[in-house]
Write a protein that holds these residues in place. Sequence first.
Motif, PDB file in Angstrom:
ATOM      1  N   LEU A  35     148.815  27.944  48.913  1.00 19.70           N
ATOM      2  CA  LEU A  35     148.566  27.756  47.653  1.00 19.70           C
ATOM      3  C   LEU A  35     149.886  27.861  46.845  1.00 19.70           C
ATOM      4  O   LEU A  35     150.673  28.801  47.159  1.00 19.70           O
ATOM      5  N   LYS A  36     150.360  26.986  46.005  1.00 20.72           N
ATOM      6  CA  LYS A  36     151.901  26.781  45.553  1.00 20.72           C
ATOM      7  C   LYS A  36     151.921  27.823  44.025  1.00 20.72           C
ATOM      8  O   LYS A  36     152.912  27.824  43.735  1.00 20.72           O
ATOM      9  N   GLN A  37     150.840  27.993  43.433  1.00 16.88           N
ATOM     10  CA  GLN A  37     150.871  28.460  42.251  1.00 16.88           C
ATOM     11  C   GLN A  37     149.650  29.652  42.030  1.00 16.88           C
ATOM     12  O   GLN A  37     148.649  29.369  42.726  1.00 16.88           O
ATOM     13  N   PRO A  38     149.557  30.362  41.283  1.00 17.01           N
ATOM     14  CA  PRO A  38     148.450  31.332  40.979  1.00 17.01           C
ATOM     15  C   PRO A  38     147.232  30.408  40.678  1.00 17.01           C
ATOM     16  O   PRO A  38     147.410  29.515  39.844  1.00 17.01           O
ATOM     17  N   CYS A  39     146.084  30.916  41.305  1.00 15.80           N
ATOM     18  CA  CYS A  39     144.921  30.043  41.194  1.00 15.80           C
ATOM     19  C   CYS A  39     143.676  30.951  40.956  1.00 15.80           C
ATOM     20  O   CYS A  39     143.676  32.108  41.208  1.00 15.80           O
ATOM     21  N   GLU A  40     142.664  30.497  40.628  1.00 18.08           N
ATOM     22  CA  GLU A  40     141.270  31.226  40.771  1.00 18.08           C
ATOM     23  C   GLU A  40     140.670  30.627  42.103  1.00 18.08           C
ATOM     24  O   GLU A  40     140.414  29.590  42.196  1.00 18.08           O
ATOM     25  N   VAL A  41     140.547  31.588  43.050  1.00 14.84           N
ATOM     26  CA  VAL A  41     140.234  31.189  44.485  1.00 14.84           C
ATOM     27  C   VAL A  41     138.848  31.641  44.622  1.00 14.84           C
ATOM     28  O   VAL A  41     138.594  33.067  44.520  1.00 14.84           O
ATOM     29  N   THR A  42     138.032  31.006  45.244  1.00 15.97           N
ATOM     30  CA  THR A  42     136.768  31.532  46.042  1.00 15.97           C
ATOM     31  C   THR A  42     137.112  31.346  47.765  1.00 15.97           C
ATOM     32  O   THR A  42     137.198  30.157  48.046  1.00 15.97           O
ATOM     33  N   VAL A  43     137.080  32.426  48.068  1.00 19.60           N
ATOM     34  CA  VAL A  43     137.147  32.573  49.664  1.00 19.60           C
ATOM     35  C   VAL A  43     135.840  32.506  50.319  1.00 19.60           C
ATOM     36  O   VAL A  43     135.076  33.506  50.016  1.00 19.60           O
ATOM     37  N   THR A  44     135.278  31.734  51.095  1.00 17.31           N
ATOM     38  CA  THR A  44     134.088  31.913  51.689  1.00 17.31           C
ATOM     39  C   THR A  44     134.262  31.672  53.010  1.00 17.31           C
ATOM     40  O   THR A  44     134.967  30.896  53.834  1.00 17.31           O
ATOM     41  N   THR A  45     133.854  32.838  53.771  1.00 14.55           N
ATOM     42  CA  THR A  45     133.961  33.205  55.332  1.00 14.55           C
ATOM     43  C   THR A  45     132.662  33.878  55.827  1.00 14.55           C
ATOM     44  O   THR A  45     131.852  34.414  54.961  1.00 14.55           O
ATOM     45  N   ASP A  46     132.593  33.793  57.128  1.00 16.68           N
ATOM     46  CA  ASP A  46     131.386  34.593  57.837  1.00 16.68           C
ATOM     47  C   ASP A  46     131.754  35.908  58.355  1.00 16.68           C
ATOM     48  O   ASP A  46     131.089  36.549  59.136  1.00 16.68           O
ATOM     49  N   SER A  47     133.188  36.285  57.985  1.00 18.58           N
ATOM     50  CA  SER A  47     133.529  37.418  58.448  1.00 18.58           C
ATOM     51  C   SER A  47     133.325  38.622  57.322  1.00 18.58           C
ATOM     52  O   SER A  47     133.703  39.008  56.363  1.00 18.58           O
ATOM     53  N   LYS A  48     132.416  39.477  57.697  1.00 19.47           N
ATOM     54  CA  LYS A  48     132.133  40.746  57.234  1.00 19.47           C
ATOM     55  C   LYS A  48     133.207  41.682  57.132  1.00 19.47           C
ATOM     56  O   LYS A  48     133.336  42.321  56.047  1.00 19.47           O
ATOM     57  N   TYR A  49     133.989  41.694  58.083  1.00 19.49           N
ATOM     58  CA  TYR A  49     135.291  42.322  58.256  1.00 19.49           C
ATOM     59  C   TYR A  49     136.202  42.223  56.852  1.00 19.49           C
ATOM     60  O   TYR A  49     136.718  43.149  56.468  1.00 19.49           O
ATOM     61  N   VAL A  50     136.257  40.990  56.726  1.00 18.16           N
ATOM     62  CA  VAL A  50     137.132  40.481  55.489  1.00 18.16           C
ATOM     63  C   VAL A  50     136.462  40.745  54.134  1.00 18.16           C
ATOM     64  O   VAL A  50     136.900  41.339  53.493  1.00 18.16           O
ATOM     65  N   THR A  51     135.154  40.132  54.041  1.00 15.49           N
ATOM     66  CA  THR A  51     134.679  40.272  52.737  1.00 15.49           C
ATOM     67  C   THR A  51     134.246  41.721  52.433  1.00 15.49           C
ATOM     68  O   THR A  51     134.450  42.040  51.241  1.00 15.49           O
TER      69      THR A  51
END
Length: 146
Positions: free
Chosen positions: A58-74
């Motif tokens: 991403l090149k500039q500040p954004c409102e981001v929703t990260v969706t992942t199947d990793s409980k480690y990350v979330t």
Amino acid sequence: MKKVNIYSDGACSGNPGPGGYGVILEYNGKEAELSGGEENTTNNRMELMGVIIGLEALKQPCEVTVTTDSKYVTDAFNKGWLVSWQKKNWKKSDGKPVLNLELWQRLLKAASIHNVTFIHVLGHNGHHYNERCDKLAVRERDKFSS
């Protein structure tokens, strides 16, 4: 702020072993796919790398929703593990050092300029973007397999 969705998944054959990550960035109906891998890595490292690469793209500040199947990350974000680890000088509750420290620090730096929300989805459960990311990750992992 632009609203961007990042979908990410990691794959590893053996743990450690060859691994890959797949990322899809979605903004305003447009998509970009990113992927990569390593010959000798772990599943958790690939899960982290996918999110890192997505945020760093991403090149500039954004409102981001990260969706992942990793409980480690979330869970690290949503359950406050990262805050606790940092307060304890990157030690877990059992006093042992946090694994993948350099990747967590890289992820925190990449996330720091954005407003990021982390969402967990079940892997291999029919989530369209998760399935696509898995295919990207497996393709990258398989580049290292014999």
